[in-house]
Design a protein around this motif. Structure first.
Motif, short mmCIF file in Angstrom:
data_model
loop_
_atom_site.label_atom_id
_atom_site.label_comp_id
_atom_site.label_asym_id
_atom_site.label_seq_id
_atom_site.Cartn_x
_atom_site.Cartn_y
_atom_site.Cartn_z
N GLY A 1 0.78 -1.26 -0.03
CA GLY A 1 0.14 0.07 -0.03
C GLY A 1 0.95 1.13 -0.05
O GLY A 1 0.37 2.31 -0.66
N GLU A 2 1.84 1.11 0.74
CA GLU A 2 2.83 2.45 0.89
C GLU A 2 3.60 2.59 -0.70
O GLU A 2 3.82 3.60 -1.08
CB GLU A 2 3.94 2.31 1.67
CG GLU A 2 3.13 2.49 3.27
CD GLU A 2 2.20 3.35 3.55
OE1 GLU A 2 2.51 4.50 3.12
OE2 GLU A 2 1.11 3.09 4.15
N GLN A 3 3.89 1.49 -1.14
CA GLN A 3 4.58 1.40 -2.54
C GLN A 3 3.57 2.08 -3.45
O GLN A 3 3.88 2.96 -4.32
CB GLN A 3 4.99 0.35 -3.07
CG GLN A 3 6.18 -0.38 -2.24
CD GLN A 3 6.49 -1.73 -2.26
OE1 GLN A 3 5.44 -2.60 -2.81
NE2 GLN A 3 7.59 -2.28 -2.04
N GLN B 1 5.81 -2.53 -8.44
CA GLN B 1 6.37 -3.01 -7.37
C GLN B 1 5.23 -3.37 -6.28
O GLN B 1 5.22 -4.23 -5.70
CB GLN B 1 7.30 -2.11 -6.86
CG GLN B 1 8.24 -2.34 -5.53
CD GLN B 1 9.25 -1.29 -5.32
OE1 GLN B 1 9.12 -0.03 -5.44
NE2 GLN B 1 10.18 -1.61 -4.34
N ALA B 2 4.27 -2.72 -6.05
CA ALA B 2 3.09 -2.79 -5.09
C ALA B 2 2.33 -4.29 -5.45
O ALA B 2 2.29 -5.05 -4.56
CB ALA B 2 2.15 -1.62 -5.32
N CYS B 3 2.27 -4.50 -6.80
CA CYS B 3 1.85 -5.69 -7.06
C CYS B 3 2.62 -6.87 -6.76
O CYS B 3 1.94 -8.14 -6.30
CB CYS B 3 1.38 -5.69 -8.68
SG CYS B 3 -0.02 -4.75 -9.20
N GLY B 4 3.85 -6.75 -6.91
CA GLY B 4 4.76 -7.85 -6.47
C GLY B 4 4.47 -8.08 -5.12
O GLY B 4 4.82 -9.35 -4.64
N THR B 5 4.58 -6.89 -4.42
CA THR B 5 4.79 -7.31 -2.86
C THR B 5 3.27 -7.73 -2.59
O THR B 5 3.24 -8.67 -1.67
CB THR B 5 4.64 -5.79 -2.06
OG1 THR B 5 6.05 -5.28 -2.63
CG2 THR B 5 5.02 -5.96 -0.50
N TRP B 6 2.30 -7.23 -3.10
CA TRP B 6 1.04 -7.82 -2.48
C TRP B 6 0.84 -9.59 -3.03
O TRP B 6 0.11 -10.20 -2.39
CB TRP B 6 -0.14 -7.05 -3.32
CG TRP B 6 -0.41 -5.79 -2.74
CD1 TRP B 6 -0.44 -5.23 -1.46
CD2 TRP B 6 -1.10 -4.67 -3.39
NE1 TRP B 6 -0.46 -4.12 -1.15
CE2 TRP B 6 -1.09 -3.48 -2.33
CE3 TRP B 6 -1.40 -4.37 -4.72
CZ2 TRP B 6 -1.33 -2.50 -2.79
CZ3 TRP B 6 -1.84 -3.10 -4.92
CH2 TRP B 6 -1.98 -2.29 -3.93
N GLY B 7 1.53 -9.77 -4.08
CA GLY B 7 1.37 -11.22 -4.38
C GLY B 7 1.90 -12.17 -3.40
O GLY B 7 1.82 -13.22 -3.04
#
Length: 310
Positions: free
Chosen positions: A243-245, A253-259
């Motif tokens: 969310g912060e990304q 980058q956010a999508c990768g972290t959420w994955g």
């Protein structure tokens, strides 16, 4: 007559219940924890003791199980019930004559108030907890009380003081990395990860997304490396990091972290998880309209999770 073996059994059950809670969330196994508290633990507390120190140990163990019942209610989204358990826990720690444990409960009550957007008395709670812990807690443990105060200061719109307290908490956590923690705190992960998590929330309150992202990353790494497998808090840390990304415009980058977060959320029955996944999906809908390639696939994974666990 209650002896050491009876109290050791409660501690062993606490470890087992906490491990299950961290892996599968507060909505899983709640009735088992409550029944154990009302039957076996209550019987031990009302037993006879050969010496006062055994009674204090029994009350401390009972407080720890009561705390877990409150934590599970909180994670299931039942905040009024959680508060009642925390107040019961507070009374048990005071009866046990354990001011450091009392401080631990005041601290979680402060965090709970901030989490549910009712921060009016949280700075008083954080101050009271830190006052009790100072002079009793070693550096690592003290760091979690200091960062609690930092977060409360940010909610009180005292940003510079909050940032100064974050730095103090980080220094204390580094000094206490090899510290042996009381069993009723060690179950919840290393202080450095907790400091990272609450420092991130503090920076988010201050709208400093870059530093919030960094601190959530520290928290996620710390929790994921813990030997008991802290899946839920690792997942929540990664979801918040994403969310912060996203807030900084780093959409891929956010999508990768959420994955990564979704992988840890598998098997977790938690109201906090439900809310995080819903928030992720709302943001992914915007990403998809902007042509972010990973958004559609990730949204399908999130939708599948909701159908199973929400």
């Amino acid at each position: 007559m209650i002896g050491d073996s009876d109290i050791d059994t409660v501690r062993a059950m606490l470890r087992a219940f906490t491990s299950i809670d961290e892996r599968q969330g507060g909505r899983h196994g709640r009735s088992a924890v409550v029944q154990y508290l009302r039957s076996d633990v209550a019987d031990i507390v009302h037993g006879r003791f050969a010496k006062e120190s055994l009674r204090a140990d029994a009350l401390t163990a009972a407080a720890s199980v009561s705390f877990l019942a409150g934590w599970k209610a909180y994670d299931a989204g039942e905040h009024g019930l959680a508060q009642r358990y925390y107040l019961q826990t507070l009374a048990l720690t005071r009866e046990a004559g354990n001011p450091l444990h009392t401080a631990w409960v005041l601290r979680i009550m402060a965090h709970n108030g901030m989490d549910i957007q009712c921060p009016e008395h949280t700075l008083d709670l954080a101050d009271a907890a830190l006052s009790l812990a100072t002079g009793r807690a070693a550096p690592g443990m003290l760091s979690v009380f200091v960062v609690c105060r930092a977060r409360a200061l940010a909610n009180a719109r005292r940003g510079p003081e909050a940032v100064a307290e974050i730095r103090r908490a980080q220094d204390l956590a580094t000094r206490g990395e090899d510290e042996v923690m009381p069993y009723w705190t060690a179950l919840h992960g290393p202080p450095r990860a907790s400091v990272g998590s609450h420092a991130a929330k503090t920076f988010r309150t201050l709208r400093d997304h870059r530093n919030a992202e960094r601190q959530y990353a520290i928290a996620g790494r710390g929790y994921s490396s813990h030997d008991t497998g802290l899946h839920r808090i690792t997942a929540l840390s990664l979801a918040s990091q994403g969310g912060e990304q996203a807030a900084q415009g780093h959409l891929e980058q956010a999508c990768g972290t959420w994955g990564q977060a979704l992988g840890y959320f598998e098997g977790v029955y938690s109201d906090r998880a439900v809310k995080q996944i819903a928030s992720i999906r709302r943001q992914l809908a915007v990403f998809d309209r902007r042509g972010v390639g990973a958004a559609a696939e990730l949204d399908e994974r999130a939708r599948s999770w909701q159908l199973t666990y929400a």
